[in-house]
Design a protein around this motif. Structure first.
Motif, short mmCIF file in Angstrom:
data_model
loop_
_atom_site.label_atom_id
_atom_site.label_comp_id
_atom_site.label_asym_id
_atom_site.label_seq_id
_atom_site.Cartn_x
_atom_site.Cartn_y
_atom_site.Cartn_z
N UNK A 65 12.00 -10.00 -33.67
CA UNK A 65 10.78 -9.29 -34.02
C UNK A 65 10.11 -9.82 -35.26
N UNK A 66 10.85 -10.48 -36.12
CA UNK A 66 10.30 -11.04 -37.34
C UNK A 66 10.78 -12.48 -37.49
N UNK A 125 20.65 -15.32 -41.87
CA UNK A 125 20.11 -14.09 -41.28
C UNK A 125 18.94 -13.61 -42.10
N UNK A 126 18.07 -12.80 -41.47
CA UNK A 126 16.95 -12.15 -42.14
C UNK A 126 17.36 -10.72 -42.47
N UNK A 172 8.51 -10.99 -48.84
CA UNK A 172 8.42 -12.12 -47.92
C UNK A 172 9.82 -12.43 -47.42
N UNK A 173 9.99 -12.39 -46.12
CA UNK A 173 11.31 -12.61 -45.53
C UNK A 173 11.74 -14.06 -45.71
N UNK A 175 8.43 -2.09 -38.12
CA UNK A 175 8.14 -2.44 -39.50
C UNK A 175 6.66 -2.79 -39.58
N UNK A 176 6.09 -2.61 -40.75
CA UNK A 176 4.69 -2.93 -40.99
C UNK A 176 4.59 -4.30 -41.63
#
Length: 327
Positions: free
Chosen positions: A317-318, A272-273, A33-34, A289-290
């Motif tokens: 993107x995320x 940052x992620x 989990x980001x 990424x999935x």
């Protein structure tokens, strides 16, 4: 015929199932989990390679430099003779003092002879004790003159020995501003020795002074590769609007002193992620990424940032909270 059709249908289903299994993605190993993490904000500055100690090898006497055994870049040890000075006047002074010693020796022989005759005359009652004491004093004066001249001769000989120019410390010869045959004054530098190891000296704009921390890790570009360094000292005085700092680098190239190297200094924090590099898939110049969703899994295109070891920054993107499938 019906049996044949049934067998054909079964074979077709088996083949289709095998094809679907071959095309299906591999089993998912896990997910993360980001969440935002703190990363340093880097400021790129240039630092100079400098020696910890810089000591000049000076002439102790004046004279002509008759020999010079080192050049720039040579390694020397403390006490090593790196040059020789010659002062012709010293030889003349020694010769003059030797002549004085011979003359004083002759005077001493004469004074001792006079003292011996005076003692004989005193024993016969011809001379007085006062006359004998005067002769003894004259002999003592000559002896003291000989001792003083011998001491002066030792001083001159020691000056001749000081014509050898010695390296003040272990290190590398940085500069040699003179050549053989040059006339050197007492105290003039024959060479400059850099010793005590080498470090990087930085000059950082003063607006970042409050953001610098002693002991912080830095990134140093040492040519084709990069190395890590440690900010070991911050100087309290600001010069020309810049803070001076020293950086200790283990793999610092020391072939050229005062060489400029690019240094990245942490001057703040940002969120940052970060994602493991192994979770990325590249196709047609794009990175995917999935991600796990309520309906299953799906691929998302992402834009990447800087790599930090085995992780990489995701710029777009995320979002925080996304579950990314990892192999």
């Amino acid at each position: 015929m019906g049996l044949a059709k049934a067998s054909l249908t079964t074979a077709t289903l088996v083949a289709a199932t095998g094809l679907l299994m071959a095309l299906a993605p591999p089993a998912l190993a896990g997910s993360i989990t980001l969440a935002p993490v703190s990363l340093p904000v880097w400021k790129a500055v240039y630092g100079q390679v400098e020696a910890r100690t810089t000591a000049p090898a000076r002439a102790r006497i004046g004279g002509t430099l008759v020999s010079l055994t080192v050049t720039e870049g040579d390694m020397v040890t403390a006490g090593q003779v790196i040059g020789t000075l010659q002062d012709d006047k010293i030889g003349f002074e020694v010769t003059a003092l030797d002549a004085q010693l011979r003359a004083l020796g002759a005077q001493l022989d004469n004074a001792q002879a006079e003292l011996s005759r005076g003692q004989t005359l005193l024993d016969r009652g011809v001379a007085t004790t006062q006359q004998l004491d005067l002769l003894s004093t004259q002999a003592d004066v000559v002896r003291n003159q000989i001792a003083a001249t011998e001491a002066q001769r030792e001083v001159v000989l020691e000056q001749a020995k000081e014509g050898a120019v010695l390296a003040p410390a272990d290190g590398k010869v940085l500069t040699v501003p003179v050549t053989e045959g040059a006339v050197i004054m007492p105290g003039e530098a024959i060479a400059t020795i850099g010793g005590g190891g080498f470090f990087l000296r930085l000059a950082i704009p003063e607006r970042y002074a409050s953001l610098l921390e002693q002991g912080a890790s830095l990134r140093v570009e040492t040519g084709q590769t990069s190395a890590s360094g440690t900010l070991v000292k911050l100087y309290p005085q600001i010069e020309n609007g810049r803070v001076v700092a020293d950086v200790d680098v283990g793999a610092l190239p020391t072939a050229f002193v005062n060489a400029r190297l690019l240094v990245r200094v942490p001057v703040g924090k940002r969120q940052a992620l970060m994602l493991p590099v192994a979770a990325l898939t590249s196709r047609a110049g794009l990175d995917f990424v999935t991600v796990k969703t309520a309906q299953g899994t799906s691929e998302r295109a992402v834009v990447l940032g800087e790599v930090d070891g085995e992780t990489i920054e995701i710029l777009t993107g995320l979002a925080a909270g996304d579950q990314v499938v990892t192999p």
